[in-house]
Design an enzyme around this catalytic site. Structure first.
Site, PDB file in Angstrom:
ATOM      1  N   GLY A  45     -24.951  30.567  -5.849  1.00  0.00           N
ATOM      2  CA  GLY A  45     -23.955  31.274  -5.054  1.00  0.00           C
ATOM      3  C   GLY A  45     -24.232  32.760  -5.017  1.00  0.00           C
ATOM      4  N   SER A  51     -24.049  40.097  -6.973  1.00  0.00           N
ATOM      5  CA  SER A  51     -24.465  39.620  -8.294  1.00  0.00           C
ATOM      6  C   SER A  51     -25.981  39.521  -8.387  1.00  0.00           C
ATOM      7  CB  SER A  51     -23.825  38.262  -8.603  1.00  0.00           C
ATOM      8  OG  SER A  51     -24.124  37.309  -7.595  1.00  0.00           O
ATOM      9  N   ASP A  70     -28.487  29.614  -2.406  1.00  0.00           N
ATOM     10  CA  ASP A  70     -27.289  29.632  -1.563  1.00  0.00           C
ATOM     11  C   ASP A  70     -27.681  29.120  -0.187  1.00  0.00           C
ATOM     12  OD1 ASP A  70     -24.941  30.368  -0.057  1.00  0.00           O
ATOM     13  OD2 ASP A  70     -24.510  31.894  -1.569  1.00  0.00           O
ATOM     14  N   GLY A  74     -21.332  29.678   3.350  1.00  0.00           N
ATOM     15  CA  GLY A  74     -20.020  29.906   2.758  1.00  0.00           C
ATOM     16  C   GLY A  74     -19.436  28.671   2.098  1.00  0.00           C
ATOM     17  N   HIS A 142     -16.027  26.579  -5.188  1.00  0.00           N
ATOM     18  CA  HIS A 142     -14.982  26.559  -6.203  1.00  0.00           C
ATOM     19  C   HIS A 142     -14.061  25.349  -6.116  1.00  0.00           C
ATOM     20  CE1 HIS A 142     -16.521  30.236  -7.488  1.00  0.00           C
ATOM     21  NE2 HIS A 142     -15.409  30.910  -7.745  1.00  0.00           N
TER      22      HIS A 142
END
Length: 208
Positions: A45, A51, A70, A74, A142
């Site tokens: 991600g 990050s 990734d 999204g 998530h």
């Protein structure tokens, strides 16, 4: 974490879209800066690369490599009509996409030689991966199914003394979704990890 390498950000990190606090980013940098030369880290991600910059700078300082995984379409919460949808991240086909922003961030931070983008789902790349990892950072989808799949796909590849970092670990639902803390609790209950760091919503575990 005995090594001390100074964090010098080559870009205005606050201009990069993302949900990582600076304190959490510094913690990720410290984790990556303990990797041995030639070691490999995997980030699940990447979003627009915030990050990835912290992790990538740590990897660059130690001669290690970050695979930033990734699909850049999204997670569930980023889609139109959802809480974290950003209309600025819609490409010319009308689809949500963070890929262009991610590549711009990595290029601006001069990390093209240390960060390898992997345009794939976490599970797809895990099926192809062979070898041990010094660090895995989980910050992908998530939903409970997505978070559990990320953990189950990658935890077994972490080397002894390697690190598992999990973002958005909130003890109560009023602060955030509960999938990441479910993964954290699963890892702790496995007997394979011990917690070594807690910064804001970031938890860092070491493989025993």
């Amino acid at each position: 974490m005995s090594k001390h390498i100074e964090l010098i950000l080559p870009i205005d990190i606050d201009s990069v879209k993302g949900f990582l606090s600076h304190a959490e980013g510094e913690a990720l940098f410290r984790c990556a800066s303990t990797l041995a030369q030639g070691a490999v880290a995997v980030e699940i991600g990447s979003y627009c690369g915030k990050s990835s910059v912290y992790l990538g700078l740590g990897c660059k300082a130690t001669g290690s490599t970050l695979f930033a995984v990734d699909h850049h379409r999204g997670s569930e919460e980023h889609q139109p009509g959802e809480m974290f949808h950003d209309p600025q991240l819609v490409d010319d086909t009308g689809a949500f996409s963070t890929l262009a922003s991610f590549r711009k961030t990595i290029r601006a931070a001069d990390l093209d030689d240390s960060v390898i983008p992997v345009l794939s789902s976490s599970a797809q790349f895990a099926r192809a991966w062979q070898g041990e990892l010094g660090l895995v950072f989980i910050d992908g989808g998530h939903s409970l199914d997505a978070a559990l799949l990320d953990y189950r796909s990658w935890a077994g590849s972490i080397a002894q003394k390697g690190l598992l970092a999990i973002h958005d670990v909130y003890p109560g639902s009023e602060a955030g979704g509960q999938a990441p803390i479910t993964v954290y609790r699963l890892a702790m209950a496995s007997g394979l990890f011990k917690e070594i760091m807690s910064v804001d919503s970031l938890r860092v575990l070491e493989r025993l």
